[in-house]
Write a protein that holds these residues in place. Structure first.
Motif, PDB file in Angstrom:
ATOM      1  N   HIS A  96       0.786  -1.223   0.000  1.00 54.85           N
ATOM      2  CA  HIS A  96       0.000   0.000   0.000  1.00 54.85           C
ATOM      3  C   HIS A  96       0.825   1.283   0.000  1.00 54.85           C
ATOM      4  O   HIS A  96       0.276   2.354  -0.186  1.00 54.85           O
ATOM      5  CB  HIS A  96      -0.979   0.019   1.187  1.00 54.85           C
ATOM      6  N   ASP A 119      -9.967  -0.185   4.021  1.00 54.45           N
ATOM      7  CA  ASP A 119      -8.769  -0.793   4.618  1.00 54.45           C
ATOM      8  C   ASP A 119      -9.086  -1.132   6.071  1.00 54.45           C
ATOM      9  O   ASP A 119      -9.893  -0.459   6.712  1.00 54.45           O
ATOM     10  CB  ASP A 119      -7.639   0.248   4.548  1.00 54.45           C
ATOM     11  N   ASP A 123      -3.294   3.733   7.565  1.00 55.90           N
ATOM     12  CA  ASP A 123      -2.122   4.017   6.719  1.00 55.90           C
ATOM     13  C   ASP A 123      -1.787   5.502   6.728  1.00 55.90           C
ATOM     14  O   ASP A 123      -1.420   6.065   5.692  1.00 55.90           O
ATOM     15  CB  ASP A 123      -2.361   3.525   5.284  1.00 55.90           C
ATOM     16  N   ASP A 227      -7.482  -1.726  -0.030  1.00 61.03           N
ATOM     17  CA  ASP A 227      -6.549  -2.696   0.538  1.00 61.03           C
ATOM     18  C   ASP A 227      -7.334  -3.982   0.753  1.00 61.03           C
ATOM     19  O   ASP A 227      -8.341  -3.974   1.467  1.00 61.03           O
ATOM     20  CB  ASP A 227      -6.025  -2.149   1.881  1.00 61.03           C
TER      21      ASP A 227
HETATM   22 MN   LIG Z   1      -3.400  -0.379   3.487  1.00 65.12          MN
END
Ligand SMILES: [Mn+2]
Ligand SMILES: N[C@@H](CC/C=C/[B-](O)(O)O)C(=O)O
Ligand SMILES: [Mn+2]
Ligand SMILES: [Mn+2]
Length: 314
Positions: A96, A119, A123, A227
């Protein structure tokens, strides 16, 4: 739909080998053929080639900064080209950290974007808050205007220009957020539909609210960064950082069906498929097939069925 596919066989945003095999595995599962079969025009731009970076020593605790910076600069150029060619861009990862190049290249072509980040994780660690130093847990921090005072200079990162405003981001599926990330999300007032909200509201309401929120002022092109670990590990176990209590297959697909119907999807990332993290072939194929199905949902495939507009009954 006109689709441009880019493969990004890259793994250095995190420590586990295998995720670089994602692009070719997803292709081998028939992505191009299946998109064509549902009426898409598809051009496969192939895989980005990444330079080998020797002596890529950590900076602070940030791991593989030079390789990640270089890879994303190349990816950014490739995504920019796909967008200039007029396609909706599909970026196949790879880990990612590649969202840095994907979103940067998209923004270079489309200026004002909204980002829907699906996700288990946010992140959004900065280089200084990251508990692991793995850049796949940090991509958003390099892209958000409001965080730039918190980003140190890193080699091969100087090309990155912040291009996303906190108000133009929606997270869906969060269930494993670091305390430092949670503080950033609250500080910036970023819209979050964690798995708690998915359970409380149901995915239909989550998507209705997501679209109302990102389109409340002006309709911006959507960058969907998906993701695969957003899905429950019972569906997508072959991934680097699986977390229990994820989206069902149906919820995952509903997200892409809904985004597709806005007509504003401009780029989608499908990342973190890692065959080496599947214990059986079935686990790997379940993960890869889910990725393919999610992408098909982005381009008009509906569970009720589809038929060509120009279909004539015999
Ligand atoms: Mn991710
Ligand atoms: N928050 C953790 C987990 C990162 C997970 C990254 B992924 O969402 O891209 O899989 C970290 O910063 O290392
Ligand atoms: Mn994740
Ligand atoms: Mn992603």
């Amino acid at each position: 739909h006109s689709v441009g596919i880019i493969g990004a066989p890259f793994s250095k945003g995190q420590p586990r080998d295998g995720v670089e095999k994602g692009p070719d595995l997803i292709r081998a599962a028939g992505l191009v053929e299946k998109l064509k079969a549902q009426g898409c025009a598809v051009r496969d731009y192939g895989n980005v080639t990444f330079e080998e970076v020797a002596n890529d020593e950590p900076i602070g605790n940030v791991k593989r900064p030079r390789a990640v910076g270089s890879a994303n600069q190349r990816l950014s150029a490739a995504v920019h080209t796909v967008k200039n060619d007029g396609h909706t861009c599909v970026m196949l990862g790879g880990d990612h950290s590649l969202a840095i190049g994907s979103i940067q290249g998209h923004a270079a072509a489309k200026k004002d974007l909204s980002v829907v980040w699906v996700d288990a994780h946010a992140d959004i660690n900065t280089p200084l808050t990251s508990p692991t130093g793995n850049i796949h847990g940090q991509p958003m921090s390099y892209l958000i205007h409001e965080l730039q005072s918190k980003i140190p200079v890193l080699p091969n990162f100087s090309w990155i220009k912040p291009c996303v405003s906190a108000k133009d981001i929606v997270y869906i599926g969060l269930r494993d957020v670091d305390p430092e990330e949670h503080h950033i999300l609250k500080l910036l007032g970023i819209k979050v539909y964690s798995m708690t909200e998915v359970d409380r509201l149901g995915i239909a309401k989550v998507m209705e609210e997501t679209c109302d929120y990102i389109f409340s002022k002006v309709k911006k092109p959507i960058h969907l960064s998906y993701d695969i670990d957003a899905l429950d590990p019972s569906i997508s176990p072959a991934t680097g950082t699986p977390v229990v209590g994820g989206l069902t297959y149906r919820e995952g697909i509903y997200i892409t069906e809904h985004i597709s119907q806005t007509g504003l999807l401009s780029a989608v990332d499908m990342v973190e498929v890692n065959p080496k993290r599947g214990r059986t072939d079935d686990e790997i194929s379940s993960t890869v097939n889910a990725a393919v199905d999610l992408i098909r949902g982005c381009f008009g495939k509906l569970r009720e069925g589809n038929h060509p507009a120009d279909y004539k009954m015999p």
